[in-house]
Motif scaffolding. Structure first.
Motif, PDB file in Angstrom:
ATOM      1  N   GLU A  55     -24.891 -29.662 -28.569  1.00  0.00           N
ATOM      2  CA  GLU A  55     -25.173 -28.328 -29.122  1.00  0.00           C
ATOM      3  C   GLU A  55     -26.100 -27.515 -28.239  1.00  0.00           C
ATOM      4  O   GLU A  55     -26.186 -26.296 -28.352  1.00  0.00           O
ATOM      5  N   THR A  56     -26.799 -28.178 -27.309  1.00  0.00           N
ATOM      6  CA  THR A  56     -27.656 -27.442 -26.381  1.00  0.00           C
ATOM      7  C   THR A  56     -26.902 -27.062 -25.098  1.00  0.00           C
ATOM      8  O   THR A  56     -27.429 -26.302 -24.281  1.00  0.00           O
ATOM      9  N   LEU A  99     -28.257 -34.510 -22.555  1.00  0.00           N
ATOM     10  CA  LEU A  99     -28.737 -33.562 -23.551  1.00  0.00           C
ATOM     11  C   LEU A  99     -27.702 -33.393 -24.659  1.00  0.00           C
ATOM     12  O   LEU A  99     -26.497 -33.556 -24.421  1.00  0.00           O
ATOM     13  N   THR A 136     -21.689 -23.249 -25.683  1.00  0.00           N
ATOM     14  CA  THR A 136     -21.616 -22.072 -26.546  1.00  0.00           C
ATOM     15  C   THR A 136     -20.161 -21.639 -26.596  1.00  0.00           C
ATOM     16  O   THR A 136     -19.574 -21.300 -25.557  1.00  0.00           O
TER      17      THR A 136
END
Length: 218
Positions: free
Chosen positions: A212-213, A209, A216
């Protein structure tokens, strides 16, 4: 060493070349990684069976003969080595004492009161999982997976192909290795060796994936 290259080049091996064997020196390095893998409160609730003979691999492969797990049978048979990761079936006082005494022998307690402080702290967390959370087995098995991750990354750094294997009948492995009498249960296996030309996964691009997903930053 650029560790990102180890992560990017690692592939889960789908087919092994049975003629190629992991060297004894590399096996010793991997054993060191397993022995020194981190665990919660240094509890070390594990045991590792290192399987390399054809006869022993045949015994393990019985656990993958069912159609559900059949794809893993040739991996077990053709790999140079298969490691069976086992968890203890209890975090008993004898084990906690053995860990504490080994820490003492290894010089972990420069001050006399350090040993008692460590005993109380580890016993507190062991008791928390035993009596309050009631998840001791799950807790111990999570530590085993830390050791598995350590092994997979280390094998890749050594240029050794590996396959984590959960698809096997644990009851058969437990019986073949007589684990119950030793206070152990099988959790996961890892095949080790060198891929064959039949490994379809070797040249496929890795897929994960997007960063950026996944991250955080705060």
């Amino acid at each position: 060493m650029d560790i990102t290259q180890v992560a990017l080049s690692r592939r889960t091996c789908k087919a092994y070349d049975p003629s190629r064997k992991v060297s004894p020196a590399d096996v010793e390095q991997l054993k060191t990684l397993l022995r020194y893998a981190p665990s919660s409160v240094n509890s070390q609730p594990w045991h590792f069976f290192i399987v390399s003979t054809d006869a022993a691999k045949q015994r393990l492969a019985r656990a993958a003969k069912a159609s559900t797990y059949a794809a893993n049978e040739p991996k077990i048979l053709n790999a140079s080595h298969v490691i069976v990761f086992c968890a203890r079936t209890s975090m008993d006082d004898d084990h906690l004492t053995a860990v504490l005494d080994q820490e003492d022998r290894d010089g972990r307690f420069p001050k006399p009161e350090g040993k008692e402080t460590q005993r109380r702290g580890r016993s507190f967390y062991a008791g928390l999982h035993r009596y309050d959370f009631k998840d001791t087995q799950h807790w111990m098995e999570k530590q085993v997976y830390i050791a598995l991750g350590t092994l997979l990354f280390g094998a890749s750094a050594l240029g050794i192909d590996a396959t984590p294997i959960e698809g096997f009948d644990q009851r058969i492995v437990n019986e073949e290795l007589d684990l119950r009498s030793q206070g152990l249960t099988s959790v996961v296996m890892a095949a080790l060796g060198y891929r064959s030309q039949d490994d379809f996964n070797a040249d496929l691009p890795k897929s994960r994936l997007p960063a950026e997903t996944l991250f955080t930053e705060i």
